[in-house]
Design an enzyme around this catalytic site. Structure first.
Site, PDB file in Angstrom:
ATOM      1  N   ASP A 160      18.721   2.417  18.889  1.00 27.42           N
ATOM      2  CA  ASP A 160      17.401   1.818  19.064  1.00 27.42           C
ATOM      3  C   ASP A 160      17.393   0.492  18.318  1.00 27.42           C
ATOM      4  O   ASP A 160      18.024   0.360  17.272  1.00 27.42           O
ATOM      5  CB  ASP A 160      16.307   2.737  18.507  1.00 27.42           C
ATOM      6  CG  ASP A 160      16.102   3.997  19.337  1.00 27.42           C
ATOM      7  OD1 ASP A 160      16.299   3.933  20.564  1.00 27.42           O
ATOM      8  OD2 ASP A 160      15.732   5.033  18.758  1.00 27.42           O
ATOM      9  N   ASP A 168      14.259   3.769  26.789  1.00 28.47           N
ATOM     10  CA  ASP A 168      12.917   4.291  26.516  1.00 28.47           C
ATOM     11  C   ASP A 168      11.867   3.555  27.350  1.00 28.47           C
ATOM     12  O   ASP A 168      10.924   4.169  27.866  1.00 28.47           O
ATOM     13  CB  ASP A 168      12.582   4.150  25.029  1.00 28.47           C
ATOM     14  CG  ASP A 168      13.525   4.948  24.135  1.00 28.47           C
ATOM     15  OD1 ASP A 168      14.061   5.974  24.600  1.00 28.47           O
ATOM     16  OD2 ASP A 168      13.730   4.535  22.977  1.00 28.47           O
TER      17      ASP A 168
END
Length: 191
Positions: A115, A129
């Site tokens: 991330d 995401d």
């Protein structure tokens, strides 16, 4: 075709941006893209969304494999552009994070998801995401519009049923009227 193109392009974008994040952000301070609103901050997430289930990575991985197979199974029935986009983004998002879980450290099925996008007061996330959220939005829109996977509309079925209703009733009434002379009732037997 839209499903395949969206899935491939979005998946590739996710994987390339994760590779770039690892190359350019590892061990470095946060990079401000839009002041405090959007920053680049590398993190490795062993869990699911919002870092939930950090000790359940193998189960999350197995669920992602099942979800990928389900998307591929239902994608065979796609006949709508909206559903094609939705399922394409969904497949890209699921497989983007699944790839990390399968191939990244510390080991297969336990890999941490990369991330790197950070907003204020929000968990750090990635392109996969974003794809999953876009997919959720498109799927909700298609559902509210009454469009099925195959492109047919629920309202079309209701309209067809309403249109067929009087014709079916008329045909039954006609058959009943035609056959009325052929029916022998108690009064006919007495004659």
């Amino acid at each position: 075709m839209i499903f395949v193109i969206v899935a491939v392009v979005a998946y590739a974008t996710d994987q390339v941006t994760k590779a770039l994040a690892l190359e350019h952000l590892d061990g470095r301070p946060d990079v401000q893209v839009i002041g405090e609103v959007l920053q680049l901050h590398l993190t490795r997430n062993p869990g699911a969304a919002f870092s939930a289930g950090t000790g359940l990575t193998p189960y999350i991985t197995a669920f992602a494999i099942a979800a990928t197979l389900a998307v591929l199974w239902y994608a065979r029935r796609l006949g709508s552009t909206g559903w094609g986009f939705g399922f394409g983004f969904l497949l890209a998002g699921i497989t983007g994070n699944l790839t990390d879980r399968l191939l990244r450290d510390p080991e297969p099925f336990h890999g941490h998801v990369i991330d790197f996008l950070m907003l204020p007061n929000w968990p750090i996330f990635n392109i996969a995401d974003i794809c999953i959220n876009i997919a959720a939005g498109l799927i909700i829109i298609q559902s509210f519009r009454g469009i099925r996977l195959d492109g047919s509309r629920e309202k079309d079925d209701e309209r067809d049923a309403a249109a067929d209703g009087p014709e079916l009733r008329s045909a039954v009434d006609l058959r009943g009227a035609e056959g009325a002379d052929d029916v022998v009732g108690p009064e006919d037997g007495a004659r």
